[in-house]
Design a protein around this motif. Structure first.
Motif, PDB file in Angstrom:
ATOM      1  N   ARG A 246     -12.988  37.915   0.200  1.00 53.89           N
ATOM      2  CA  ARG A 246     -13.535  36.965  -0.766  1.00 53.89           C
ATOM      3  C   ARG A 246     -15.011  37.265  -0.998  1.00 53.89           C
ATOM      4  N   LEU A 247     -15.397  37.339  -2.268  1.00 53.50           N
ATOM      5  CA  LEU A 247     -16.794  37.474  -2.653  1.00 53.50           C
ATOM      6  C   LEU A 247     -17.325  36.121  -3.089  1.00 53.50           C
ATOM      7  N   ILE A 248     -18.520  35.790  -2.626  1.00 56.14           N
ATOM      8  CA  ILE A 248     -19.237  34.611  -3.119  1.00 56.14           C
ATOM      9  C   ILE A 248     -20.538  35.118  -3.728  1.00 56.14           C
ATOM     10  N   ILE A 249     -20.659  34.973  -5.047  1.00 56.91           N
ATOM     11  CA  ILE A 249     -21.817  35.439  -5.806  1.00 56.91           C
ATOM     12  C   ILE A 249     -22.535  34.197  -6.303  1.00 56.91           C
ATOM     13  N   ALA A 250     -23.815  34.047  -5.985  1.00 54.29           N
ATOM     14  CA  ALA A 250     -24.483  32.801  -6.335  1.00 54.29           C
ATOM     15  C   ALA A 250     -25.980  32.999  -6.523  1.00 54.29           C
ATOM     16  N   SER A 251     -26.577  32.096  -7.275  1.00 54.98           N
ATOM     17  CA  SER A 251     -28.023  32.098  -7.477  1.00 54.98           C
ATOM     18  C   SER A 251     -28.708  31.481  -6.268  1.00 54.98           C
ATOM     19  N   ASP A 252     -30.045  31.580  -6.236  1.00 53.54           N
ATOM     20  CA  ASP A 252     -30.769  31.134  -5.042  1.00 53.54           C
ATOM     21  C   ASP A 252     -30.730  29.626  -4.848  1.00 53.54           C
ATOM     22  N   GLY A 253     -30.308  28.876  -5.860  1.00 53.44           N
ATOM     23  CA  GLY A 253     -30.115  27.458  -5.667  1.00 53.44           C
ATOM     24  C   GLY A 253     -29.073  27.159  -4.602  1.00 53.44           C
ATOM     25  N   ILE A 254     -28.128  28.070  -4.429  1.00 52.73           N
ATOM     26  CA  ILE A 254     -27.142  27.960  -3.346  1.00 52.73           C
ATOM     27  C   ILE A 254     -27.746  28.442  -2.038  1.00 52.73           C
ATOM     28  N   TRP A 255     -28.373  29.617  -2.044  1.00 51.95           N
ATOM     29  CA  TRP A 255     -28.799  30.253  -0.795  1.00 51.95           C
ATOM     30  C   TRP A 255     -30.033  29.601  -0.192  1.00 51.95           C
ATOM     31  N   ASP A 256     -30.805  28.857  -0.982  1.00 50.25           N
ATOM     32  CA  ASP A 256     -31.907  28.089  -0.409  1.00 50.25           C
ATOM     33  C   ASP A 256     -31.399  26.893   0.384  1.00 50.25           C
ATOM     34  N   ALA A 257     -30.145  26.523   0.129  1.00 52.91           N
ATOM     35  CA  ALA A 257     -29.564  25.374   0.826  1.00 52.91           C
ATOM     36  C   ALA A 257     -28.587  25.776   1.921  1.00 52.91           C
ATOM     37  N   LEU A 258     -27.903  26.907   1.741  1.00 48.50           N
ATOM     38  CA  LEU A 258     -26.845  27.309   2.667  1.00 48.50           C
ATOM     39  C   LEU A 258     -27.070  28.729   3.174  1.00 48.50           C
ATOM     40  N   SER A 259     -26.749  28.973   4.434  1.00 54.85           N
ATOM     41  CA  SER A 259     -26.710  30.341   4.933  1.00 54.85           C
ATOM     42  C   SER A 259     -25.422  31.000   4.441  1.00 54.85           C
ATOM     43  N   SER A 260     -25.319  32.302   4.612  1.00 59.98           N
ATOM     44  CA  SER A 260     -24.116  33.015   4.195  1.00 59.98           C
ATOM     45  C   SER A 260     -22.888  32.477   4.910  1.00 59.98           C
ATOM     46  N   ASP A 261     -23.011  32.249   6.209  1.00 53.26           N
ATOM     47  CA  ASP A 261     -21.881  31.734   6.980  1.00 53.26           C
ATOM     48  C   ASP A 261     -21.491  30.328   6.541  1.00 53.26           C
ATOM     49  N   MET A 262     -22.478  29.492   6.284  1.00 51.50           N
ATOM     50  CA  MET A 262     -22.179  28.130   5.856  1.00 51.50           C
ATOM     51  C   MET A 262     -21.406  28.125   4.542  1.00 51.50           C
ATOM     52  N   ALA A 263     -21.822  28.980   3.604  1.00 50.18           N
ATOM     53  CA  ALA A 263     -21.132  29.048   2.320  1.00 50.18           C
ATOM     54  C   ALA A 263     -19.698  29.526   2.494  1.00 50.18           C
ATOM     55  N   ALA A 264     -19.518  30.563   3.310  1.00 45.13           N
ATOM     56  CA  ALA A 264     -18.174  31.097   3.523  1.00 45.13           C
ATOM     57  C   ALA A 264     -17.273  30.090   4.220  1.00 45.13           C
ATOM     58  N   GLU A 265     -17.799  29.439   5.244  1.00 46.95           N
ATOM     59  CA  GLU A 265     -16.994  28.507   6.032  1.00 46.95           C
ATOM     60  C   GLU A 265     -16.629  27.251   5.245  1.00 46.95           C
ATOM     61  N   SER A 266     -17.450  26.888   4.271  1.00 48.27           N
ATOM     62  CA  SER A 266     -17.212  25.640   3.536  1.00 48.27           C
ATOM     63  C   SER A 266     -15.983  25.704   2.647  1.00 48.27           C
ATOM     64  N   CYS A 267     -15.471  26.906   2.380  1.00 51.88           N
ATOM     65  CA  CYS A 267     -14.386  27.017   1.396  1.00 51.88           C
ATOM     66  C   CYS A 267     -13.254  27.943   1.823  1.00 51.88           C
ATOM     67  N   ARG A 268     -13.203  28.326   3.079  1.00 54.84           N
ATOM     68  CA  ARG A 268     -12.158  29.252   3.519  1.00 54.84           C
ATOM     69  C   ARG A 268     -10.767  28.643   3.355  1.00 54.84           C
ATOM     70  N   GLY A 269      -9.827  29.489   2.923  1.00 52.17           N
ATOM     71  CA  GLY A 269      -8.439  29.070   2.795  1.00 52.17           C
ATOM     72  C   GLY A 269      -8.128  28.284   1.544  1.00 52.17           C
ATOM     73  N   LEU A 270      -9.122  28.075   0.687  1.00 55.20           N
ATOM     74  CA  LEU A 270      -8.922  27.301  -0.534  1.00 55.20           C
ATOM     75  C   LEU A 270      -8.870  28.233  -1.749  1.00 55.20           C
ATOM     76  N   PRO A 271      -8.167  27.849  -2.794  1.00 58.05           N
ATOM     77  CA  PRO A 271      -8.158  28.665  -4.018  1.00 58.05           C
ATOM     78  C   PRO A 271      -9.571  28.852  -4.552  1.00 58.05           C
ATOM     79  N   ALA A 272      -9.775  29.965  -5.242  1.00 51.31           N
ATOM     80  CA  ALA A 272     -11.129  30.345  -5.668  1.00 51.31           C
ATOM     81  C   ALA A 272     -11.798  29.281  -6.523  1.00 51.31           C
ATOM     82  N   GLU A 273     -11.053  28.674  -7.439  1.00 56.16           N
ATOM     83  CA  GLU A 273     -11.665  27.683  -8.340  1.00 56.16           C
ATOM     84  C   GLU A 273     -12.182  26.481  -7.562  1.00 56.16           C
ATOM     85  N   LEU A 274     -11.376  25.992  -6.617  1.00 54.55           N
ATOM     86  CA  LEU A 274     -11.810  24.866  -5.793  1.00 54.55           C
ATOM     87  C   LEU A 274     -12.921  25.295  -4.843  1.00 54.55           C
ATOM     88  N   ALA A 275     -12.824  26.527  -4.337  1.00 53.84           N
ATOM     89  CA  ALA A 275     -13.835  27.030  -3.403  1.00 53.84           C
ATOM     90  C   ALA A 275     -15.218  27.040  -4.035  1.00 53.84           C
TER      91      ALA A 275
END
Length: 429
Positions: A246-275
């Motif tokens: 899974r690729l997560i591509i995002a602007s810094d508005g996401i990364w200033d709030a979440l680490s890479s692991d936090m972003a990945a863990e928040s949506c694992r196992g869910l369909p891409a649109e919901l993720a």
């Protein structure tokens, strides 16, 4: 080297090949079980300067669906929206035009990193000719089969989450505050790096480049900043295993709030649109809406699997978690990580020097005897007062150029980025 000698050593560009012949080559020699691409997008606007590109129906050979590939990109604009819109509308075509025609898939993938560099620089030159002062970060992702190629300037980010829960960073942040190498490059090229100084007091805020006051060392646009803010992207190319990722591509508005692991863990196992929606929601919950937040989630999965399964996790003793804390692969904007055993690294380069990024071959336009600029793809005759390694085309202080042919405009751009002439840009209030 004389013009005649240089021309005799130049490599001919491949001649045009019939579409039927190319399709036959693809069918005979490049049978690949391609994965299924599922994607989702979500965003919240604060300034309205984030843009994105989703193009899942590109083709290496027009008219041949078996050569399909997907392109996803994030453009985070600043000082206006013009640069972000221009890059969204022109960057893909500029990249594709820099790839030789009539080559097979493996050659195409090998040529892609260099074409990305040429496409980014060409887009920057074209936008700056408009005379507008806005700029944009770019994170640009090309997916062909199991091969993922990512090019980026600025501080948007692309991460890869693979089976087993290993998170890899496929981009490098070009923030002056955090990137020592980029600070050294900017100052060596004639820029100044420092914090905002108000009324002679101590500097405040993040490190910025002067003139202009930009916090980034690489971008597209930013005409009011010195040329040492370059559009040359960091490029990384990897090949996934057939388990996908899974690729997560995002602007810094996401990364200033979440680490890479936090972003990945928040949506694992869910369909891409919901993720994608959950990543944006988690960033909003963590930090509030302080910047534009845009997220693309792209799943690269075997064609017979509807969604990536969540990684298996060993049960952890709650007491040990309290004592030792939770270990993470990438807790912030730190060093790049590799998913050992999950992906094969094919290519990575982040140099800001065109001589190291564009190679050393000198292509001729097929059957014409004209020289083709490696960046803007325009053709010029060697008799137009331009030469490859000598003559008035080069300033006396320049070292012999060992890269491909560059037209006068692109050569001036190259020299300016390397600090070989004063910047012609102006500082705006």
């Amino acid at each position: 080297m004389s013009q005649t000698g240089g021309s005799s050593r130049m490599r001919q560009k491949p001649s045009l090949v019939a579409l039927g012949t190319l399709i036959g080559r693809e069918l005979r020699g490049e049978k690949i079980e391609k994965p299924t691409i599922k994607y989702g997008q979500a965003a919240l606007a604060k300034k309205g300067e984030d843009y994105f590109l989703i193009k899942p129906d590109c083709q290496r050979i027009p008219g041949n669906p078996s050569t399909s590939l997907s392109v996803f990109a994030i453009f985070d604009g600043h000082n206006g929206i013009s640069a972000a819109i221009f890059a969204k509308e022109n960057l893909l075509n500029n990249v594709l035009s820099a790839i030789p025609q009539g080559i097979g898939r493996e050659e195409w993938l090998q040529a892609l990193p260099r074409a990305l560099v040429a496409g980014f620089v060409k887009t920057d030159i074209e936008f700056q000719q408009k005379g507008e002062t806005s700029g944009t970060t770019v994170t640009f992702v090309v997916i062909d089969g199991w091969t993922v190629t990512v090019a980026s300037v600025g501080d948007s980010r692309c991460i890869l989450d693979t089976q087993g829960g290993v998170v890899s960073l496929l981009t490098v942040d070009h923030r002056l505050e955090e990137n020592v190498e980029e600070r050294e490059r900017v100052t060596a090229s004639g820029g100044e790096v420092g914090r905002l100084n108000i009324f002679g007091g101590d500097g405040v805020g993040p490190l910025r480049c002067w003139p202009g006051g930009l916090c980034l060392s690489r971008s597209i646009g930013d005409t009011d900043v010195g040329e040492f803010i370059v559009p040359i992207p960091h490029v990384k190319q990897v090949k996934l295993s057939n388990a996908g990722g899974r690729l997560i591509i995002a602007s810094d508005g996401i990364w200033d709030a979440l680490s890479s692991d936090m972003a990945a863990e928040s949506c694992r196992g869910l369909p891409a649109e919901l993720a994608a929606k959950l990543v944006v929601k988690e960033a909003l919950r963590s930090r509030g809406l302080k910047d534009d937040t845009t997220c693309l989630v792209v799943d690269i999965i075997p064609f017979d699997h509807p969604v990536l399964p969540p990684p298996s996790k060993k049960k952890q003793n709650p007491l040990s978690s309290l004592i030792f804390g939770k270990k993470t692969q990438n807790s912030g904007k730190g060093p790049k990580l590799s998913a050992v055993g999950a992906v094969e690294e094919l290519f990575e380069e982040g140099s800001a020097m065109l001589a190291e990024r564009l190679g050393k071959d000198f292509p001729l336009t097929a059957n014409s005897g004209l020289l083709r600029c490696a960046i803007c793809q325009t053709d010029q005759s060697p008799s137009d007062g331009l030469s490859v390694n000598s003559g008035p085309y080069f300033s006396p202080a320049s070292k012999p150029w060992e890269g491909p042919f560059l037209c006068a405009t692109c050569r001036r751009k190259k020299d300016a980025m390397e600090g070989k002439r004063p910047s012609t840009r102006t500082v705006t209030a």
